[in-house]
Write a protein that holds these residues in place. Sequence first.
Motif, mmCIF file in Angstrom:
data_model
loop_
_atom_site.group_PDB
_atom_site.id
_atom_site.type_symbol
_atom_site.label_atom_id
_atom_site.label_comp_id
_atom_site.label_asym_id
_atom_site.label_seq_id
_atom_site.Cartn_x
_atom_site.Cartn_y
_atom_site.Cartn_z
ATOM 1 N N ALA A 60 14.968 46.364 -35.868
ATOM 2 C CA ALA A 60 16.083 45.608 -35.313
ATOM 3 C C ALA A 60 17.385 46.390 -35.377
ATOM 4 C CB ALA A 60 16.218 44.288 -36.056
ATOM 5 N N GLN A 68 13.355 38.924 -31.359
ATOM 6 C CA GLN A 68 12.244 39.339 -30.497
ATOM 7 C C GLN A 68 11.949 40.825 -30.684
ATOM 8 O OE1 GLN A 68 13.067 38.986 -26.334
ATOM 9 N NE2 GLN A 68 10.969 39.478 -25.715
ATOM 10 N N ASP A 69 12.983 41.657 -30.728
ATOM 11 C CA ASP A 69 12.783 43.097 -30.953
ATOM 12 C C ASP A 69 12.153 43.350 -32.313
ATOM 13 O OD1 ASP A 69 13.825 43.792 -28.510
ATOM 14 O OD2 ASP A 69 15.793 44.369 -29.297
ATOM 15 N N GLN A 81 8.431 42.406 -32.062
ATOM 16 C CA GLN A 81 7.621 43.252 -31.182
ATOM 17 C C GLN A 81 7.575 44.701 -31.656
ATOM 18 O OE1 GLN A 81 9.212 42.644 -27.252
ATOM 19 N NE2 GLN A 81 7.950 40.830 -26.902
ATOM 20 N N THR A 82 8.686 45.241 -32.109
ATOM 21 C CA THR A 82 8.728 46.667 -32.461
ATOM 22 C C THR A 82 8.849 46.910 -33.955
ATOM 23 O OG1 THR A 82 11.126 46.827 -32.239
ATOM 24 C CG2 THR A 82 9.812 47.229 -30.248
ATOM 25 N N SER A 142 19.403 46.776 -32.036
ATOM 26 C CA SER A 142 20.031 45.505 -31.668
ATOM 27 C C SER A 142 21.232 45.220 -32.563
ATOM 28 C CB SER A 142 19.031 44.358 -31.788
ATOM 29 O OG SER A 142 17.979 44.534 -30.885
ATOM 30 N N GLN A 190 17.295 37.730 -29.129
ATOM 31 C CA GLN A 190 16.777 39.002 -28.626
ATOM 32 C C GLN A 190 16.539 39.988 -29.760
ATOM 33 O OE1 GLN A 190 19.709 39.950 -25.620
ATOM 34 N NE2 GLN A 190 18.394 39.115 -23.996
ATOM 35 N N MET A 191 17.400 39.963 -30.784
ATOM 36 C CA MET A 191 17.188 40.827 -31.939
ATOM 37 C C MET A 191 15.924 40.394 -32.694
ATOM 38 S SD MET A 191 19.782 41.932 -35.001
ATOM 39 C CE MET A 191 19.975 40.317 -35.648
#
Length: 121
Positions: free
Chosen positions: A32, A24-25, A28-29, A35, A21-22
């Motif tokens: 991190a 992915q963040d 995308q953004t 996260s 998930q980190m």
Amino acid sequence: AQPINFMGFFQIRCGWLPWMQMLQDLLQTGDAVPSMLGLIAGHIYYYCEEVAPRLLMPHKLPSLAEFLQTGSAQVAKPASEEEKESSETDSHTDGEDSSEDSGDDQVEAEEEEQSTSPAPQ
């Protein structure tokens, strides 16, 4: 480590989910940090709730004056050791003869008998 489906495409183990998930963040953004702060907070929470209570720590920490008087080598004992020592001293002060004490008394009585009885000629 149970495998789970991540975004319907990847199968990962449950332990890797926060890291994925980190990632992915980050993709995308581009950031991190939130996260990472969440992971750090989770580790601190786990340590405080699960690990620290299981450590053998004294229930009562010594005051600064006690600490300075006794020195840094001697600190307060954990409650379990204090209870163990107090129960051992209570059993000796209850007026009951322990087996060690009665054995010593018998040896002393035999020595007195030998010293008072006449030596064979």
